[in-house]
Design an enzyme around this catalytic site. Structure first.
Site, PDB file in Angstrom:
ATOM      1  N   ASP A 168       0.684  -1.112  -0.064  1.00 33.82           N
ATOM      2  CA  ASP A 168       0.029  -0.115  -0.035  1.00 33.82           C
ATOM      3  C   ASP A 168       0.593   1.179  -0.049  1.00 33.82           C
ATOM      4  OD1 ASP A 168      -2.841   0.725   0.197  1.00 33.82           O
ATOM      5  OD2 ASP A 168      -2.108   2.135   1.659  1.00 33.82           O
ATOM      6  N   THR A 169       0.397   2.277  -0.612  1.00 30.74           N
ATOM      7  CA  THR A 169       1.120   3.483  -0.997  1.00 30.74           C
ATOM      8  C   THR A 169       0.526   4.566  -0.369  1.00 30.74           C
ATOM      9  OG1 THR A 169       2.822   2.655  -2.537  1.00 30.74           O
ATOM     10  CG2 THR A 169       2.519   5.004  -2.429  1.00 30.74           C
TER      11      THR A 169
END
Length: 206
Positions: A86-87
């Site tokens: 996840d960013t």
């Protein structure tokens, strides 16, 4: 326990993550989580009240990997490492997600203009009873952007499927004055850290 072959499962819809895994020679099968099932998303990406950006990105990546691993077991699939990531982009402690409208995209670019922001990418790899995770943080400095530049950029499709409303690998690369961290991490998958995690669970890499 060692993986039985050289493939992994990738629990991500991101085309950038696929490209980056191919860059380092990692073979993968997609194991996509649902966002629109009748019971809601498999893993919610909503920010919890009072949740700090670092806590948020770590939690979401971990939950994605854990859910994907449960799918492997439930479907009796070949046992392989599962990778999820996840960013998020943050500035002034505020998480900037994917803009849902032109107005949101413009507001995000205006907030980032002429300033340094942080890009956090957390990678989680689950395999058998192993759960490994690393979070990489990059500092990104944007040039001061004119209203005309922001308007022109937000008229393209590029901002709308990316955290923070921009893609460093695309047109927005010209906005970046300086980075301290990982270019691939800003794209969505820091390759050094990813390779380290995959080696930990026994995947052979060069």
């Amino acid at each position: 326990m060692k993986p039985i072959d050289k493939k992994i499962y990738l629990a991500s819809k991101s085309p950038r993550r696929r490209e980056l895994l191919r860059q380092i020679g990692v073979e993968f099968e997609l194991l996509l989580l649902r966002n629109d099932s009748p019971r809601g998303p498999d893993v919610t990406e909503e920010v919890r009240a009072g949740e700090a950006p670092l806590d948020y990105v770590v939690r979401v990546a971990s939950e994605k990997a854990a859910f994907a691993q449960r799918l492997v077991m439930h479907r009796h699939l070949t046992l392989r490492p599962v990778l999820a990531a996840d960013t998020t982009v943050t500035v002034d402690g505020k998480i900037l997600g994917k803009p849902a409208s032109l107005q949101e995209a413009v507001e995000m670019l205006e907030r980032l203009s002429g300033r340094t922001h942080q890009v956090l990418t957390s990678i989680a790899v689950h395999h058998w009873d192993m759960a490994e995770q690393i979070t990489q943080v990059s500092q990104v400095r944007f040039a001061t952007l004119s209203k005309a530049t922001i308007s022109a950029y937000c008229a393209t499709p590029e901002p709308y499927d990316k955290a923070g409303g921009y893609g460093i690998q695309g047109l927005a690369g010209q906005f970046v004055e300086h980075i301290h961290g990982s270019h691939s991490g800003i794209m969505g998958l820091p390759l050094y850290e990813t390779a380290a995690l995959l080696r930990k669970v026994g995947l052979p890499l060069i």
